[in-house]
Enzyme design. Structure first.
Site, PDB file in Angstrom:
ATOM      1  N   TYR A 178       0.866  -1.175   0.000  1.00  0.00           N
ATOM      2  CA  TYR A 178       0.000   0.000   0.000  1.00  0.00           C
ATOM      3  C   TYR A 178       0.903   1.226   0.000  1.00  0.00           C
ATOM      4  O   TYR A 178       1.400   1.644   1.032  1.00  0.00           O
ATOM      5  CB  TYR A 178      -0.917  -0.024   1.221  1.00  0.00           C
TER       6      TYR A 178
ATOM      7  N   ASP B  64      -2.374  -1.376  -3.827  1.00  0.00           N
ATOM      8  CA  ASP B  64      -2.782  -0.010  -4.137  1.00  0.00           C
ATOM      9  C   ASP B  64      -1.502   0.803  -4.273  1.00  0.00           C
ATOM     10  O   ASP B  64      -0.847   1.117  -3.291  1.00  0.00           O
ATOM     11  CB  ASP B  64      -3.671   0.533  -3.011  1.00  0.00           C
TER      12      ASP B  64
END
Length: 260
Positions: A111, A152
Protein backbone atom coordinates in the site's frame (compact mmCIF):
# COMPACT_ATOMS: atom_id res chain seq x y z
CA UNK A 1 -3.79 -19.51 -9.83
CA UNK A 2 -5.98 -16.46 -9.28
CA UNK A 3 -4.72 -13.53 -7.20
CA UNK A 4 -6.82 -10.48 -6.31
CA UNK A 5 -5.83 -7.12 -4.87
CA UNK A 6 -8.37 -4.90 -3.10
CA UNK A 7 -8.06 -1.76 -1.01
CA UNK A 8 -11.06 -2.28 1.26
CA UNK A 9 -10.80 1.04 3.13
CA UNK A 10 -11.40 -0.64 6.55
CA UNK A 11 -11.82 -4.41 6.75
CA UNK A 12 -14.26 -4.19 9.66
CA UNK A 13 -16.50 -1.76 7.79
CA UNK A 14 -16.38 -3.81 4.60
CA UNK A 15 -16.19 -7.31 6.15
CA UNK A 16 -19.57 -8.58 4.91
CA UNK A 17 -18.82 -7.36 1.38
CA UNK A 18 -15.42 -9.07 1.36
CA UNK A 19 -16.79 -12.37 2.68
CA UNK A 20 -19.65 -12.29 0.17
CA UNK A 21 -17.20 -11.58 -2.63
CA UNK A 22 -14.95 -14.45 -1.61
CA UNK A 23 -17.90 -16.83 -1.63
CA UNK A 24 -18.83 -15.63 -5.12
CA UNK A 25 -15.29 -16.28 -6.43
CA UNK A 26 -14.53 -19.94 -5.69
CA UNK A 27 -11.57 -20.04 -8.11
CA UNK A 28 -9.68 -17.38 -6.20
CA UNK A 29 -6.50 -18.57 -4.44
CA UNK A 30 -5.23 -15.37 -2.85
CA UNK A 31 -6.75 -12.06 -1.79
CA UNK A 32 -4.34 -9.23 -0.99
CA UNK A 33 -5.95 -6.51 1.11
CA UNK A 34 -4.83 -2.95 1.75
CA UNK A 35 -5.93 -0.19 4.12
CA UNK A 36 -7.31 -2.67 6.63
CA UNK A 37 -7.16 0.01 9.36
CA UNK A 38 -7.06 -2.35 12.35
CA UNK A 39 -4.47 -3.60 14.81
CA UNK A 40 -3.70 -7.30 14.49
CA UNK A 41 -5.56 -8.50 17.63
CA UNK A 42 -8.78 -6.89 16.35
CA UNK A 43 -8.62 -8.21 12.78
CA UNK A 44 -11.79 -10.28 12.10
CA UNK A 45 -9.93 -13.53 11.47
CA UNK A 46 -12.84 -15.79 12.37
CA UNK A 47 -14.99 -14.76 9.43
CA UNK A 48 -12.23 -15.82 7.02
CA UNK A 49 -11.26 -18.96 8.88
CA UNK A 50 -14.86 -20.20 8.83
CA UNK A 51 -14.57 -20.22 5.03
CA UNK A 52 -11.26 -22.10 5.18
CA UNK A 53 -8.97 -19.15 4.45
CA UNK A 54 -5.56 -18.64 6.06
CA UNK A 55 -4.53 -15.11 7.04
CA UNK A 56 -1.31 -13.17 7.39
CA UNK A 57 -1.89 -9.68 8.78
CA UNK A 58 0.19 -6.58 9.38
CA UNK A 59 -1.95 -3.74 10.67
CA UNK A 60 -2.18 -0.58 12.69
CA UNK A 61 -4.97 1.42 14.28
CA UNK A 62 -7.13 3.61 12.00
CA UNK A 63 -4.61 3.83 9.16
CA UNK A 64 -2.81 1.73 6.56
CA UNK A 65 -2.54 -2.03 7.21
CA UNK A 66 -2.14 -4.94 4.77
CA UNK A 67 -3.15 -8.59 4.84
CA UNK A 68 -3.06 -11.68 2.64
CA UNK A 69 -5.81 -14.31 2.68
CA UNK A 70 -4.87 -17.59 1.00
CA UNK A 71 -6.44 -21.00 0.40
CA UNK A 72 -3.31 -22.69 1.77
CA UNK A 73 -0.87 -21.22 4.30
CA UNK A 74 1.80 -18.89 2.97
CA UNK A 75 5.47 -19.77 3.36
CA UNK A 76 8.37 -17.42 4.13
CA UNK A 77 6.16 -14.61 5.40
CA UNK A 78 8.02 -11.33 5.88
CA UNK A 79 6.47 -8.18 7.33
CA UNK A 80 7.67 -4.80 6.16
CA UNK A 81 10.88 -3.66 4.53
CA UNK A 82 12.92 -4.40 7.64
CA UNK A 83 12.38 -8.16 7.46
CA UNK A 84 14.56 -8.18 4.32
CA UNK A 85 16.62 -5.01 4.75
CA UNK A 86 16.99 -3.91 8.38
CA UNK A 87 18.31 -0.52 7.29
CA UNK A 88 14.83 0.30 5.96
CA UNK A 89 12.98 -0.72 9.14
CA UNK A 90 12.21 2.90 10.08
CA UNK A 91 9.69 3.02 7.23
CA UNK A 92 7.78 0.14 8.84
CA UNK A 93 6.23 2.43 11.43
CA UNK A 94 3.48 2.60 8.83
CA UNK A 95 2.27 -0.92 8.06
CA UNK A 96 2.31 -1.01 4.28
CA UNK A 97 4.01 -4.17 3.01
CA UNK A 98 3.74 -7.92 3.48
CA UNK A 99 5.47 -10.68 1.51
CA UNK A 100 4.97 -14.43 1.30
CA UNK A 101 5.35 -17.44 -0.99
CA UNK A 102 2.44 -19.42 -2.43
CA UNK A 103 2.80 -22.23 -4.94
CA UNK A 104 6.32 -21.16 -5.76
CA UNK A 105 5.26 -17.56 -6.45
CA UNK A 106 6.62 -14.80 -4.23
CA UNK A 107 3.88 -12.26 -3.51
CA UNK A 108 4.50 -8.70 -2.38
CA UNK A 109 1.33 -6.96 -1.24
CA UNK A 110 1.79 -3.24 -0.72
CA UNK A 111 0.00 0.00 0.00
CA UNK A 112 2.04 2.89 -1.34
CA UNK A 113 1.49 6.25 0.42
CA UNK A 114 -0.94 8.61 -1.26
CA UNK A 115 1.26 11.68 -1.10
CA UNK A 116 -1.54 14.14 -0.23
CA UNK A 117 -0.33 17.16 -2.20
CA UNK A 118 2.54 17.80 -4.57
CA UNK A 119 5.46 19.31 -2.67
CA UNK A 120 4.13 18.40 0.78
CA UNK A 121 6.00 16.40 3.41
CA UNK A 122 3.72 13.45 2.63
CA UNK A 123 4.61 13.71 -1.05
CA UNK A 124 8.31 13.59 -0.19
CA UNK A 125 7.66 10.59 2.06
CA UNK A 126 5.94 8.84 -0.85
CA UNK A 127 9.00 9.34 -3.05
CA UNK A 128 11.21 8.06 -0.22
CA UNK A 129 8.98 5.00 0.13
CA UNK A 130 9.15 4.29 -3.60
CA UNK A 131 12.95 4.53 -3.48
CA UNK A 132 12.92 2.02 -0.61
CA UNK A 133 10.68 -0.26 -2.66
CA UNK A 134 13.24 -0.17 -5.47
CA UNK A 135 15.96 -1.30 -3.07
CA UNK A 136 13.72 -3.95 -1.51
CA UNK A 137 12.69 -5.53 -4.80
CA UNK A 138 16.28 -5.48 -6.06
CA UNK A 139 17.21 -7.50 -2.98
CA UNK A 140 14.42 -10.03 -3.60
CA UNK A 141 14.91 -10.55 -7.32
CA UNK A 142 18.06 -12.77 -7.34
CA UNK A 143 16.34 -15.51 -5.32
CA UNK A 144 12.72 -15.01 -6.48
CA UNK A 145 12.37 -15.26 -10.26
CA UNK A 146 8.58 -15.74 -10.01
CA UNK A 147 7.62 -12.47 -8.36
CA UNK A 148 4.20 -10.78 -8.25
CA UNK A 149 3.92 -7.28 -6.80
CA UNK A 150 0.37 -6.07 -6.25
CA UNK A 151 -1.67 -3.62 -4.26
CA UNK A 152 -2.78 -0.01 -4.14
CA UNK A 153 0.08 1.85 -5.79
CA UNK A 154 -1.52 5.30 -5.61
CA UNK A 155 0.05 5.99 -9.00
CA UNK A 156 -1.66 6.08 -12.38
CA UNK A 157 1.22 4.98 -14.63
CA UNK A 158 -0.03 6.66 -17.81
CA UNK A 159 -2.52 9.30 -18.94
CA UNK A 160 -4.61 6.43 -20.27
CA UNK A 161 -5.26 5.47 -16.64
CA UNK A 162 -7.02 8.72 -15.71
CA UNK A 163 -10.50 9.75 -16.82
CA UNK A 164 -9.26 13.30 -17.45
CA UNK A 165 -5.48 13.73 -17.50
CA UNK A 166 -5.59 17.49 -18.09
CA UNK A 167 -3.22 19.18 -15.66
CA UNK A 168 -2.09 15.83 -14.26
CA UNK A 169 1.51 17.07 -14.01
CA UNK A 170 0.55 18.86 -10.79
CA UNK A 171 -1.86 16.23 -9.47
CA UNK A 172 -0.70 13.78 -6.84
CA UNK A 173 -0.74 10.17 -8.11
CA UNK A 174 0.11 11.33 -11.64
CA UNK A 175 3.21 13.53 -11.49
CA UNK A 176 6.28 12.65 -13.49
CA UNK A 177 8.31 12.20 -10.30
CA UNK A 178 5.91 9.56 -9.01
CA UNK A 179 5.67 7.76 -12.32
CA UNK A 180 9.43 7.73 -12.77
CA UNK A 181 9.96 6.49 -9.21
CA UNK A 182 7.48 3.67 -9.75
CA UNK A 183 9.10 2.66 -13.04
CA UNK A 184 12.53 2.68 -11.38
CA UNK A 185 11.22 0.43 -8.60
CA UNK A 186 9.89 -2.12 -11.09
CA UNK A 187 12.48 -2.70 -13.82
CA UNK A 188 11.74 -5.76 -15.93
CA UNK A 189 8.24 -6.05 -14.47
CA UNK A 190 5.12 -5.91 -16.63
CA UNK A 191 1.66 -4.50 -15.89
CA UNK A 192 -0.60 -7.57 -16.09
CA UNK A 193 -3.78 -5.61 -16.85
CA UNK A 194 -2.33 -3.92 -19.91
CA UNK A 195 -1.47 -7.30 -21.43
CA UNK A 196 -5.21 -7.84 -21.96
CA UNK A 197 -6.72 -4.33 -22.04
CA UNK A 198 -4.59 -1.82 -23.96
CA UNK A 199 -7.42 0.73 -24.26
CA UNK A 200 -8.56 3.43 -21.85
CA UNK A 201 -11.68 3.77 -19.73
CA UNK A 202 -10.71 1.10 -17.15
CA UNK A 203 -10.39 2.24 -13.55
CA UNK A 204 -10.06 0.73 -10.08
CA UNK A 205 -10.68 3.81 -7.89
CA UNK A 206 -13.35 6.49 -7.98
CA UNK A 207 -13.70 9.46 -5.64
CA UNK A 208 -16.76 9.27 -3.41
CA UNK A 209 -17.51 12.89 -4.27
CA UNK A 210 -19.32 14.29 -7.31
CA UNK A 211 -20.72 10.96 -8.46
CA UNK A 212 -17.30 9.71 -9.42
CA UNK A 213 -18.31 6.08 -9.92
CA UNK A 214 -21.67 6.76 -11.56
CA UNK A 215 -19.93 9.03 -14.07
CA UNK A 216 -16.91 6.69 -14.40
CA UNK A 217 -14.57 9.50 -13.40
CA UNK A 218 -11.94 7.10 -12.15
CA UNK A 219 -8.24 6.34 -11.92
CA UNK A 220 -6.44 3.01 -12.39
CA UNK A 221 -4.11 2.90 -9.40
CA UNK A 222 -4.45 -0.75 -8.23
CA UNK A 223 -2.10 -3.03 -10.11
CA UNK A 224 -0.48 -6.42 -10.56
CA UNK A 225 3.13 -6.19 -11.72
CA UNK A 226 4.68 -9.48 -12.84
CA UNK A 227 8.24 -10.64 -13.35
CA UNK A 228 8.88 -11.80 -16.90
CA UNK A 229 8.38 -15.48 -16.08
CA UNK A 230 4.96 -14.80 -14.54
CA UNK A 231 3.96 -12.35 -17.27
CA UNK A 232 4.30 -15.17 -19.76
CA UNK A 233 2.02 -17.30 -17.56
CA UNK A 234 -0.69 -14.64 -17.20
CA UNK A 235 -3.83 -15.69 -19.05
CA UNK A 236 -6.27 -13.01 -17.81
CA UNK A 237 -6.49 -9.85 -15.72
CA UNK A 238 -9.67 -7.94 -15.01
CA UNK A 239 -11.33 -5.35 -12.79
CA UNK A 240 -14.48 -6.48 -10.96
CA UNK A 241 -16.85 -3.52 -10.74
CA UNK A 242 -19.57 -5.28 -8.76
CA UNK A 243 -18.25 -4.53 -5.24
CA UNK A 244 -18.10 -0.81 -6.08
CA UNK A 245 -21.82 -0.93 -6.87
CA UNK A 246 -22.71 -2.10 -3.38
CA UNK A 247 -24.10 0.20 -0.66
CA UNK A 248 -21.32 1.91 1.30
CA UNK A 249 -18.51 0.39 -0.78
CA UNK A 250 -14.80 0.96 -0.64
CA UNK A 251 -13.70 3.62 -3.09
CA UNK A 252 -11.58 0.87 -4.73
CA UNK A 253 -12.68 -2.36 -6.37
CA UNK A 254 -10.85 -5.70 -6.81
CA UNK A 255 -8.38 -6.38 -9.61
CA UNK A 256 -7.72 -10.05 -10.37
CA UNK A 257 -4.93 -11.74 -12.31
CA UNK A 258 -4.98 -15.38 -13.41
CA UNK A 259 -1.81 -17.42 -14.03
CA UNK A 260 -1.75 -20.77 -15.77
Amino acid sequence: MQVATWNVNSIRTRLDQVITWLAANPKLDILCLQETKVVDPDFPLGAFEQLGWHLQIYGQKSYNGVAIASRQPLAQVRLGFGAVLPELAELDQQKRLICGVYGGVTLVNLYIPNGAEVGSAKYEYKLQWLAALQTYLAALRPTTPDLLVCGDFNVAPADLDIYNPKGREQKVMATDLERNALAAALPNFQDAFRKFAPDGGHYSWWDYRSGGFARNRGWRIDHHYLSQSLYQRAIACWIDLEPRRQPQPSDHTPVIVELD
